[in-house]
Design an enzyme around this catalytic site. Structure first.
Site, short mmCIF file in Angstrom:
data_model
loop_
_atom_site.label_atom_id
_atom_site.label_comp_id
_atom_site.label_asym_id
_atom_site.label_seq_id
_atom_site.Cartn_x
_atom_site.Cartn_y
_atom_site.Cartn_z
N HIS A 471 0.82 -1.21 0.00
CA HIS A 471 0.00 0.00 0.00
C HIS A 471 0.86 1.26 0.00
CE1 HIS A 471 0.63 1.05 4.31
NE2 HIS A 471 0.62 -0.25 4.51
N CYS A 490 2.49 -5.01 6.93
CA CYS A 490 2.26 -4.81 5.51
C CYS A 490 3.43 -4.05 4.90
CB CYS A 490 0.95 -4.06 5.29
SG CYS A 490 -0.52 -5.06 5.61
#
Length: 574
Positions: A471, A490
């Site tokens: 992301h 992440c």
């Protein structure tokens, strides 16, 4: 004449076993004119089949077969292999023992070139049996059929186990670290061995099991190169002292220059004086720093000096561990694929073996480590909501709310109770947050799209059991750091627009201009990829480039130690 193959430990040939391995025409389909009619030979040949069958049938379920104090490790595949051969010895035939066993032993002796230990594959035990059988032949004694069966079992097991290690690694990554998940390659090794025997291509069959990617072959060359350096005494140590920089001179500079020459960073012919830190030394040091993931300033400060003085034996160990990691990967990474090296904080996009896009990334902190696995990216989300995971909610958000009720508004966050269609927004001011703990937190936090959203403008989804994805991030300044372990697991990407444009390539609706326009709306939108793209999250602390330069990185998660312990563990015995 008896053939005596080359061997570092004095292994002797098996050609004489041919006299004990001749088979009847009825068993082998050989015409009577080609048979050796000696009754005692035929009798012993039949005994070999019977002994093999007895050894395997008496092994029980699950099978447990031992030769002396050495266990047969391929206990599932080996019985199946012999059953399919009607229990005929694998390394004997009507003409006797040919070069196939010699080829196998030569391959095993060279297992060190793959970073594996030849003694894991019964090499010493085979050698002792080989010598004993040869002695019987030299003394013109009848061969011990049980000994020949032992030898056949060990040779077969050696091929199967070594082949398995080349194919999928010596260790199962899932058993050494719960964070690892690998799509291990598989093949019918029993059929693979049978084909190799029939075609007399033992060496080729084993070689075909190696990882096909160029990265593995480059590390293999790096291993040989560093072992040569070690054999020649290694590289010199740069004595402790203050940082070294241009214009410095003295014995420490001499040691630095020799150290850089030893690893190939400095041409011995470059430079004006052996004890002067000149432009050539500074440039060579920058090359060294790039290879080791250090700040590239051409100055030998504390971190650079520490890396310079890592012994070559330690670098060899790193190369071997990362060769093992290559063996855990799928056979085909994908014609187009994304590869994230967690330890290098970098994402590379590959197409037909070439890097077409690269960018920096941020990975998980030490206590929120990014896992290693492979999956497929299937969609992305523009201007995503951030549904705060429970762990982050209790560890980060809840303490912040207790300190400052206005924290949620500042972060553009809402509080929800319930799930799905029954979820309803709650006014955070109506909740007594001081009574809420990690155990009774029944609320969910959601951050709306916007400039401060933790996921930035886009997230790239490859659904997996770890709930990990790529992301964007509003914290752009952190990409300038050399080491970038800042996330909660992440992966934050440096070039989200370029990556979105690439993965949506093939969909004319999603040009770069349209992607940027969608970002500005701050409205969540899911977009399917024209075709799935494989994503590989890996952890390499050593790798080699096309130009032969060898790179090393700090083991940020201390995973190397666990791999080392498992990789160098001795095989179990009786």
């Amino acid at each position: 004449m008896i053939h005596m193959p080359r061997s570092a430990i004095g292994l002797l040939p098996l050609i004489f076993i041919a006299l004990a391995c001749e088979r009847a025409a009825k068993d082998r389909g050989v015409p009577d004119s080609e048979n050796v009619a000696a009754p005692q030979v035929l009798q012993q040949t039949e005994l070999l089949d019977e002994f093999l069958r007895d050894r395997i049938e008496e092994a029980g379920i699950p099978p447990r077969i031992a030769v002396g104090n050495e266990l047969i490790h391929a206990s599932a595949v080996l019985p199946l292999f012999y059953e399919q051969r009607a229990y005929a010895p694998a390394w004997c035939h009507d003409g006797g023992m040919d070069s196939r066993a010699d080829s196998l032993l030569e391959a095993i002796r060279n297992a060190g070139q793959e970073g594996l230990n030849p003694n894991d594959y019964h090499l010493e035990k085979i050698g002792s049996l080989w010598a004993s059988v040869y002695q019987q032949r030299a003394e013109k004694k009848r061969h011990d059929s049980r000994q020949l069966v032992d030898l056949d079992l060990l040779l077969t097991d050696a091929f199967l186990v070594y082949g398995s290690h080349l194919l999928a690694g010596k260790i199962n990554p899932e058993t050494i670290d719960s964070e690892w998940f690998a799509n291990r390659r598989e093949i019918d090794l029993a059929a693979h061995l049978q084909t190799a025997l029939e075609k007399n291509q033992i060496t080729e069959a084993l070689r075909s099991l190696l990882p096909p990617q160029p990265g593995y072959a480059r590390l293999r060359k790096a291993l040989a190169r560093y072992r040569d350096i070690a054999a020649n005494g290694g590289w010199p140590v740069v004595p402790d002292g203050p940082k070294l920089q241009q214009s410095d001179h003295g014995e420490r500079v001499v040691a630095l220059r020799r150290r850089l020459i030893a690893a190939g960073d400095l041409d011995p012919a470059e430079g004006d004086s052996l004890d002067l830190f000149d432009d050539a030394v500074a440039e060579a040091l920058r090359k060294f720093q790039r290879r080791h993931g250090l700040e590239v300033d051409g100055v030998a400060g504390a971190a650079t000096l520490a890396n310079l003085n890592v012994p070559v034996a330690e670098r060899i160990r790193q190369v071997i561990l990362n060769m093992e990691r290559w063996r855990w990967l799928p056979q085909d990474l994908g014609q187009r694929h994304l590869l994230v090296n967690i330890a290098n904080f970098e994402l590379d996009v590959f197409e037909s073996g070439e890097i077409v896009l690269m960018m920096r990334v941020m990975v998980g902190r030490d206590y929120r480590r990014t896992p290693v696995f492979s999956d497929r990216m299937t969609y992305l989300v523009l201007s995503p909501y951030w549904h705060v995971p429970p762990g982050i909610a209790t560890r980060d958000i809840l303490p912040a709310v207790k300190k400052d009720l206005g924290y949620l508004a500042k972060q553009n966050m809402k509080v929800f109770q319930g799930w799905g269609a029954e979820a309803r927004a709650i006014d955070p001011a109506t909740i007594n947050w001081q009574t809420i703990t990690a155990r009774n937190l029944n609320y969910r936090f959601r951050q709306d799209p916007g400039p401060a959203n933790a996921l930035g403008r886009v997230k790239f989804m490859f659904p997996n059991r770890f709930n990990v994805y790529l992301h964007d991030t509003p914290s752009r300044e952190l990409f300038t750091r050399t080491e970038r372990a800042f996330s909660s697991g992440c992966i934050r990407v440096e070039k989200p627009i370029e990556l979105a444009e690439y993965v949506l390539r093939g969909d004319p609706q999603w040009t770069r201009a349209n992607i940027e326009a969608a970002f500005k709306k701050w409205q969540e939108q899911t977009v399917r990829l024209p075709e799935p793209i494989p994503v590989h999250l890996l952890y390499w602390t050593a790798w080699a480039n096309d130009d032969g330069s060898i790179n090393f990185r700090r083991d940020i998660y201390e995973r190397d130690k666990r791999v080392e312990e498992a990789l160098f563990e001795k095989p179990p015995s009786t």
